[in-house]
Design an enzyme around this catalytic site. Structure first.
Site, PDB file in Angstrom:
ATOM      1  N   THR B 202      12.589  12.437  -5.484  1.00 39.76           N
ATOM      2  CA  THR B 202      11.435  12.433  -6.422  1.00 39.76           C
ATOM      3  C   THR B 202      11.369  13.987  -7.065  1.00 39.76           C
ATOM      4  O   THR B 202      12.101  14.735  -6.524  1.00 39.76           O
ATOM      5  CB  THR B 202      10.008  12.339  -5.236  1.00 39.76           C
ATOM      6  OG1 THR B 202      10.008  10.979  -4.943  1.00 39.76           O
ATOM      7  CG2 THR B 202       9.082  12.704  -6.152  1.00 39.76           C
ATOM      8  N   ARG B 230       4.817  -1.947  -4.323  1.00 38.03           N
ATOM      9  CA  ARG B 230       4.306  -0.670  -3.474  1.00 38.03           C
ATOM     10  C   ARG B 230       4.198   0.600  -4.192  1.00 38.03           C
ATOM     11  O   ARG B 230       5.219   0.799  -5.108  1.00 38.03           O
ATOM     12  CB  ARG B 230       5.588  -0.529  -2.345  1.00 38.03           C
ATOM     13  CG  ARG B 230       5.361   0.613  -1.453  1.00 38.03           C
ATOM     14  CD  ARG B 230       6.121   1.986  -1.898  1.00 38.03           C
ATOM     15  NE  ARG B 230       6.114   3.040  -1.014  1.00 38.03           N
ATOM     16  CZ  ARG B 230       6.597   4.044  -1.306  1.00 38.03           C
ATOM     17  NH1 ARG B 230       7.257   4.529  -2.301  1.00 38.03           N
ATOM     18  NH2 ARG B 230       6.400   5.427  -0.338  1.00 38.03           N
ATOM     19  N   VAL B 231       3.300   1.352  -4.098  1.00 35.07           N
ATOM     20  CA  VAL B 231       3.102   2.670  -4.674  1.00 35.07           C
ATOM     21  C   VAL B 231       3.092   3.727  -3.531  1.00 35.07           C
ATOM     22  O   VAL B 231       2.448   3.657  -2.596  1.00 35.07           O
ATOM     23  CB  VAL B 231       1.792   2.635  -5.734  1.00 35.07           C
ATOM     24  CG1 VAL B 231       1.352   3.780  -6.232  1.00 35.07           C
ATOM     25  CG2 VAL B 231       2.007   1.861  -6.744  1.00 35.07           C
ATOM     26  N   GLY B 232       3.745   4.745  -3.760  1.00 38.59           N
ATOM     27  CA  GLY B 232       3.896   5.982  -2.715  1.00 38.59           C
ATOM     28  C   GLY B 232       2.890   6.689  -3.321  1.00 38.59           C
ATOM     29  O   GLY B 232       1.768   6.719  -4.059  1.00 38.59           O
ATOM     30  N   ASP B 233       2.964   8.109  -2.772  1.00 37.01           N
ATOM     31  CA  ASP B 233       2.003   9.189  -3.152  1.00 37.01           C
ATOM     32  C   ASP B 233       2.226  10.088  -4.406  1.00 37.01           C
ATOM     33  O   ASP B 233       1.187  10.603  -4.778  1.00 37.01           O
ATOM     34  CB  ASP B 233       2.168  10.372  -1.963  1.00 37.01           C
ATOM     35  CG  ASP B 233       3.546  11.023  -1.900  1.00 37.01           C
ATOM     36  OD1 ASP B 233       4.760  10.092  -2.043  1.00 37.01           O
ATOM     37  OD2 ASP B 233       3.843  12.260  -1.912  1.00 37.01           O
ATOM     38  N   THR B 253       6.934  15.518  -2.079  1.00 37.59           N
ATOM     39  CA  THR B 253       8.401  14.598  -1.897  1.00 37.59           C
ATOM     40  C   THR B 253       8.449  14.184  -0.596  1.00 37.59           C
ATOM     41  O   THR B 253       8.690  15.012   0.143  1.00 37.59           O
ATOM     42  CB  THR B 253       9.614  15.259  -2.576  1.00 37.59           C
ATOM     43  OG1 THR B 253      10.560  14.492  -2.203  1.00 37.59           O
ATOM     44  CG2 THR B 253       9.458  16.641  -1.973  1.00 37.59           C
ATOM     45  N   GLY B 256       6.226   8.697   1.235  1.00 36.67           N
ATOM     46  CA  GLY B 256       4.996   8.595   0.691  1.00 36.67           C
ATOM     47  C   GLY B 256       3.657   8.479   1.501  1.00 36.67           C
ATOM     48  O   GLY B 256       2.546   8.871   1.144  1.00 36.67           O
TER      49      GLY B 256
END
Lengths: 336, 336
Positions: B202, B230-233, B253, B256
């Site tokens: 990231t 899926r979505v991370g931070d 980074t 997430g």
């Protein structure tokens, strides 16, 4: 950006714990059915009675779980589906329409005992998005799943699916028509700050169980005439939902973009943790000072581990209710 | 849930401001190219030189903007695209593959002066997702747009689009193959905690401009073999990105899900605001105590309005660099 918003009084109270031993915290459940422009003059007695009955049904569904010794997560997951199923609220059946006259739903849930969390965004076929959010929390290593991927995950776990038309109601279709008519008469929706009434009706719940654990959950259809895959604060942990046993459980409702920018739900928790503020003081400051100063509208329900509930909002109304340890229900709609 | 993670030392320093008048804060830019399992033993001198050159190029691109009097938002929006374009990082070209061997990108940006923010999640055709996030912030009333809707919005504003194959690299395809091989030999990926190396790469930037304003930006391809949307931070304001002139700018980074649950970026800001902690102390505690205690891995870059930079991480490495007011570049990769 900045505009004036009236500042209203704060509702806060401790729910009596007389039905329980003095050692254990009181079980408490609080819910909301959305903040926004909700005025007596626009409400018929019949309509108001419908809202009150739906809120009470949700409270009793969640409370039954707590009475049986269920967890706070169980309780909020039981309180939300009746509101998703009721066409009155902007969640599940009766959610607002996107610009393309379909329904896209967002939901999230958080367990204050573990800081586990789950969320789904932009789902179109899951009957009860809050149950999908719970599945993400408990049956996946992830926090947030989106769109058709989230639906596939829910399907694998046997969650009930429906046609998108299941969610549709004539009332919300009429709202979309009005918004799009206004849009055509202006220079373009994206130049316009959406109005509060476009977003009213998000539902949420916060609970305290007999083991002193907190949980929060939020479910919404977002904003009427939303487009471009817009996602508001409801599925965003820290914005629309947060829970931490050491501080509070929070579910938010309102103009989601402001709630994201201010990380409203986490900020209430942070003020309690770092400033030592009460849940009342923290929620009041975040809604009536920070949100209002930035030009945002809406409210929260917030519950601490002692059973204190705060329900500040800066709109003319917020559908809201609590149930105490003896099963006494309080439901309110308007500011005054 | 809880597992032990080594706690490493904190990098923190104030960038000299000798090139500027003593009245104005120093312009400062810091970037990261991801935290994770990055060890000298696995790196060739050629590969390391490539990373160092790419990080320096990004720093100089952002710094050029600051030198010309550009805003902090301009600077982070200039620093990120060179890293998105470089195949080395898990962002833009060279991003990791989903379980279906495609690339889905997330990005967000925040302006510390106004608390405006923008994000896109799950986009597949936007060459530089950070520019789409900026468009959302500046050209829409929304904070977060997702999927094909976000792409349609970007297209309307003339942002450069590419085929998804533009992002593909053999190296990431090989990583996907390895992960899926491991998955087949286990009971199922969703029962497995993803490993740190699946997420390394990231990219992020934080900047302080000559007017004392802060901004933060983050861009990523997420996690190798991710599925179900899926979505991370990274696209979540408060988790992967936060900026507030009164406190700090943060880009995160790592794993997430943990960053979302802890609202890492907002929590650093909240500790500075409510506890009066320095950026170093706040970032250190959040990464080395809170994130590590919960079992999460990763790091942040954090910058305050005085030009102090903190870059704590609890992994074996984090690609990172700073450029000071005189244009001096410092780039580091490993922990020691």
């Amino acid at each position: 950006m900045f505009r004036s918003v009236l500042c209203f009084t704060l509702l806060t109270f401790a729910v009596p714990s007389s039905a329980q031993s003095s050692d254990s915290p009181p079980v408490v459940l609080a819910i909301h059915g959305g903040a926004g422009t909700i005025e007596r003059g626009n409400m018929t007695p019949e309509r108001e009675a419908e809202y009150r009955a739906a809120l009470e049904a949700a409270l009793r569904a969640g409370f039954a779980v707590l009475q049986e010794g269920g967890s706070a997560v169980d309780a909020v997951a039981a309180a939300i589906p009746p509101m998703e199923d009721a066409p009155l609220f902007n969640a599940g059946k009766g959610a607002v329409f996107t610009s393309e006259a379909s329904v896209e739903l967002d939901a999230s849930i958080m367990d204050g005992a573990t800081l586990n969390a789950g969320a789904v965004a932009g789902v179109t076929t899951i009957k009860n998005p809050i149950l999908a959010a719970r599945l993400v929390m408990e049956q996946s290593p992830h926090v947030m799943l989106t769109g058709s991927g989230a639906e596939a995950f829910a399907r694998q776990h046997g969650l009930e699916e429906v046609e998108n038309t299941y969610f549709h109601t004539d009332r919300r279709r009429e709202t979309l028509r009005r918004v799009q008519e206004r849009e055509r008469s202006e220079s373009g929706f994206l130049q316009t700050d959406p109005e509060a009434w476009q977003m009213t009706g998000t539902v949420g719940a916060v609970a305290l169980d007999q083991n002193g654990h907190l949980a929060a959950a939020t479910s919404t259809g977002g904003m009427t005439n939303k487009r471009f895959g817009r996602v508001g604060d409801s599925p965003i942990i820290a914005a629309g939902t947060y829970a931490d046993d050491r501080t509070c459980a929070v579910s938010a409702t309102g103009h989601g973009e402001y709630f994201i920018r201010l990380a409203i739900a986490h900020d209430i928790s942070a003020r309690m943790m770092y400033l030592g503020e009460s849940v009342e003081a923290a929620a009041h400051t975040v809604i009536h000072d920070k949100l209002t100063d930035l030009g945002g509208t809406g409210g929260v329900i917030a519950l601490d581990a002692e059973g204190n509930v705060a329900m500040p909002f800066n709109t003319s109304g917020m559908y809201r209710g609590t149930i105490d340890a003896e099963g006494n229900v309080t439901v309110d709609i308007y500011r005054d």
